[in-house]
Design an enzyme around this catalytic site. Structure first.
Site, PDB file in Angstrom:
ATOM      1  CG  HIS A 292      -0.358   0.139   2.532  1.00 51.96           C
ATOM      2  ND1 HIS A 292      -0.151   1.352   3.145  1.00 51.96           N
ATOM      3  CD2 HIS A 292       0.074  -0.799   3.409  1.00 51.96           C
ATOM      4  CE1 HIS A 292       0.381   1.150   4.346  1.00 51.96           C
ATOM      5  NE2 HIS A 292       0.535  -0.135   4.534  1.00 51.96           N
TER       6      HIS A 292
ATOM      7  CG  ASP B   2      -2.933   3.884   2.608  1.00 52.54           C
ATOM      8  OD1 ASP B   2      -2.572   2.878   1.970  1.00 52.54           O
ATOM      9  OD2 ASP B   2      -3.551   3.823   3.695  1.00 52.54           O
TER      10      ASP B   2
ATOM     11  CD  GLU C 131      -2.615  -1.480   5.782  1.00 55.79           C
ATOM     12  OE1 GLU C 131      -2.541  -2.495   6.491  1.00 55.79           O
ATOM     13  OE2 GLU C 131      -2.225  -0.348   6.160  1.00 55.79           O
ATOM     14  CD  GLU C 132      -1.290   2.570   7.636  1.00 58.73           C
ATOM     15  OE1 GLU C 132      -1.863   2.112   8.644  1.00 58.73           O
ATOM     16  OE2 GLU C 132      -0.117   2.300   7.357  1.00 58.73           O
TER      17      GLU C 132
ATOM     18  CG  ASP D 159       1.932  -3.320   5.684  1.00 57.52           C
ATOM     19  OD1 ASP D 159       2.748  -2.527   6.174  1.00 57.52           O
ATOM     20  OD2 ASP D 159       0.704  -3.129   5.727  1.00 57.52           O
TER      21      ASP D 159
ATOM     22  CG  HIS E 273       1.011   3.478  12.529  1.00 58.39           C
ATOM     23  ND1 HIS E 273      -0.324   3.181  12.714  1.00 58.39           N
ATOM     24  CD2 HIS E 273       1.346   2.904  11.353  1.00 58.39           C
ATOM     25  CE1 HIS E 273      -0.755   2.465  11.695  1.00 58.39           C
ATOM     26  NE2 HIS E 273       0.246   2.289  10.852  1.00 58.39           N
TER      27      HIS E 273
END
Length: 467
Positions: A88, A90, A153-154, A177, A440
Site C-alpha cells: 500500500h 497510503d 490500507e491504514e 507489511d 505510525h
C-alpha cells in the site's frame, strides 16, 4: 541448473531502488476525505502515489491497471495459478515530534527517515524490485504474478473493497507489511464508538471540549481539554504537576479567568501494541476524574478513567479473551471528540483472537459502560490464520533462515495486513528481529540496508514459488 546470486542482483540495483523509493515517499499520501472527489475517492495524495507506483511498472515493461484511483496492479507471467503481492502507498497522518521533514526522505546514520519508510513504501518497493529482478533476468515462471497496490490500507480498506469488486483475487500470496520471520496469524480488528448522552445538570467544572487522536489505529500522543471552573486554578495546576511527575508524562496548563486549558503529552504508537505507547487521553481523563464535572462531562470523564485507562487487555470493559495460538485481545481508546453542544464520542480499537467476535464484544462492553451507547463501526475484520505447514509459509521461513541464519517461526499479530485477504495468505517482512518498530510514530525510519536485505529474501522466495 544455474544458481542465481540474488544478493549480487540486488546490489547492482541499490541506487535505482533507493531513488524510486525516495520519489514515492515525497508524495504526501495521507488519506484526505475532506478533499475527496469522484475522481480521487480517498484524496489526491494517495491517488498520485498509486500513479507513481504504476508508472514504475510501466517503465519496467509490466502490464499495469488502475482501478478507479483506489487500487491498481502490476502483472507479470502466465499460468493457471496467480501469486499475489499486496502493498500500500497510503500513510498514516504525520503527527507532531518530527526532527526532519516527514516527506523529504533523509538518511542519517544508515536510517532512512520519512513517513512511509517502514510502513509500507520501503518494504513494498523492496518486494517490487524483487519481482523486477525476476523479470529482467527473464527467468521461466509457471504462475502469473499480480502485484496489487492499495491506497486506503491504514483506515478502512475501501481500496480493497473496490479492487475485489472489479478483479479476481490471486490464489495465494503475501503482504510485505509487517515483520520477519513471518506473520501467518492476524487477530480480528473492530472499532467501537461510544456515544454519550446530553445531560444539563451542573457541577464544579464544566467540560467544554475534550479532544485527542488522529486515527482509529493510533494511540493518541497528546490530548487537550478546555473547561470552565470557579475552583482555585493554582491548586489545580499544582495537582497536575504532581500527577505528571508521578506518571512519567508532561502537560501544559493555561488559566484565563475561569477558563482552563490543559494539553497532556504521552507517546503515540500503533494500536495493535498499545503498551508500546502512553495514551495521553486516558491519562488526562484519569487526572480530571478527581473533579466533579457537569452531568455530561462527568459521564465522559469517569467512563474514560474508570474503564479505558491502563487496561490494554480489556479487563475493565469485560471483553478480555485469550487464545492458545493467537494470544490475548488488546483494547485501546484512540479517538476522543467532545464538545459541550455537539458530539460526545470515543472510538475504541480492539484486536481479538479467534474464540470471540465483534458482536459479542459489543454486548460485553455495553453491559459495563451504561452511560454510553456502544456502536460497532463498519469495516470489521475477522481473525485470519494460515497453517505453518502450508508450502508457501514453509518456503518463506526457509528462505528467511537461509539469508539471516536465524530460526524461522510462526507469529500472530494484532495488526491487520493485506495478507488476510488471501485465502492462503500471510505477511512476510520487512521489519527484522531486533529492530525498533517505529511504524505510525514520529521519526519513522527503516534501516537502509534492511531494505536491500528484504529485497534479496523476497526475490529468492518469490521465484521459488512461481518458477
Amino acid at each position: 541448473m544455474t544458481t542465481i546470486d540474488w544478493q549480487k542482483e540486488v546490489d547492482s540495483r541499490k541506487s535505482d531502488l533507493m531513488e524510486d523509493l525516495k520519489t514515492l515517499i515525497r508524495i504526501d499520501s495521507v488519506k484526505d476525505m475532506e478533499n475527496a472527489t469522484e475522481e480521487f475517492p480517498v484524496g489526491k495524495g494517495p491517488a498520485m502515489a498509486l500513479h507513481k507506483a504504476l508508472e514504475f511498472g510501466e517503465r519496467d515493461g509490466f502490464v499495469t491497471k488502475n482501478i478507479e484511483n483506489m487500487a491498481g496492479h502490476i502483472e507479470y507471467g502466465e499460468g493457471d495459478e496467480t501469486f499475489g503481492i499486496l502493498g500500500h502507498v497510503d500513510v498514516v497522518p504525520v503527527g507532531d515530534g518530527w526532527n526532519t521533514d516527514p516527506f523529504e526522505p533523509t538518511i542519517i546514520d544508515g536510517k532512512l527517515y520519512a513517513r512511509g519508510s517502514s510502513d509500507d513504501k520501503g518494504p513494498m518497493m523492496a518486494a517490487y524490485y524483487a519481482l523486477k529482478i525476476i523479470k529482467e533476468l527473464e527467468l521461466p515462471v509457471s504462475k502469473k504474478v499480480r502485484f496489487i497496490i492499495g491506497t486506503d490500507e491504514e483506515s478502512g480498506w475501501a481500496c480493497m473493497d473496490r479492487y475485489m469488486a472489479n478483479e479476481t483475487m490471486p490464489d495465494f500470496g503475501f503482504s510485505p507489511d509487517a515483520m520477519f520471520p513471518i506473520i501467518n496469524g492476524e487477530k480480528g480488528i473492530a472499532s467501537y464508538t461510544l456515544e454519550f448522552n446530553n445531560d444539563a445538570s451542573e457541577g464544579d467544572v464544566t467540560l467544554n471540549t475534550f479532544t485527542a487522536g488522529i486515527a482509529s489505529n493510533m494511540v493518541p500522543g497528546d490530548a487537550t481539554v478546555e473547561m470552565t471552573t470557579g475552583l482555585n486554578t493554582d491548586e489545580m495546576k499544582a495537582a497536575l504537576e504532581s500527577y505528571v511527575a508521578e506518571n512519567g508524562v508532561r502537560a501544559d496548563f493555561t488559566a484565563n479567568g475561569e477558563t482552563v486549558t490543559i494539553k497532556l503529552y504521552g507517546k503515540q504508537c500503533h494500536a495493535q501494541t498499545p503498551t508500546d505507547g502512553v495514551n495521553a487521553a486516558t491519562h488526562l481523563a484519569n487526572f480530571l476524574s478527581a473533579y466533579k464535572f457537569d452531568g455530561q462531562g462527568q459521564a465522559y470523564i469517569q467512563a474514560t478513567a474508570k474503564f479505558l485507562h491502563a487496561d490494554p487487555q480489556g479487563n475493565l470493559t469485560g471483553v478480555a479473551h485469550k487464545d492458545d495460538i493467537m494470544g490475548e485481545l488488546t483494547s485501546s481508546a484512540n479517538i476522543f471528540r467532545y464538545t459541550k453542544e455537539g458530539d460526545k464520542t470515543i472510538s475504541i480499537n480492539i484486536r481479538y483472537p479467534k474464540g470471540t467476535d465483534s458482536a459479542k464484544i459489543a454486548e460485553q462492553m455495553q453491559a459495563v459502560i451504561v452511560d454510553a451507547k456502544v456502536i460497532v463501526e463498519a469495516g470489521v475484520k475477522e481473525p485470519h490464520y494460515t497453517s505453518k505447514e502450508d508450502p508457501m509459509v514453509k518456503t518463506f521461513l526457509e528462505t528467511y533462515e537461509k539469508y539471516t541464519g536465524l530460526e524461522g517461526f510462526e507469529q500472530t499479530i494484532g495488526g491487520g495486513t493485506y495478507g488476510r485477504l488471501f485465502e492462503r495468505g500471510c505477511a512476510f517482512g520487512a521489519l527484522f528481529p531486533g529492530r525498533e518498530n517505529v511504524m505510525h510514530q514520529a521519526n519513522e525510519y527503516m534501516v537502509e540496508e534492511d531494505i536491500y536485505r528484504a529485497a534479496v529474501i523476497y526475490a529468492d522466495s518469490i521465484y521459488q514459488l512461481i518458477k
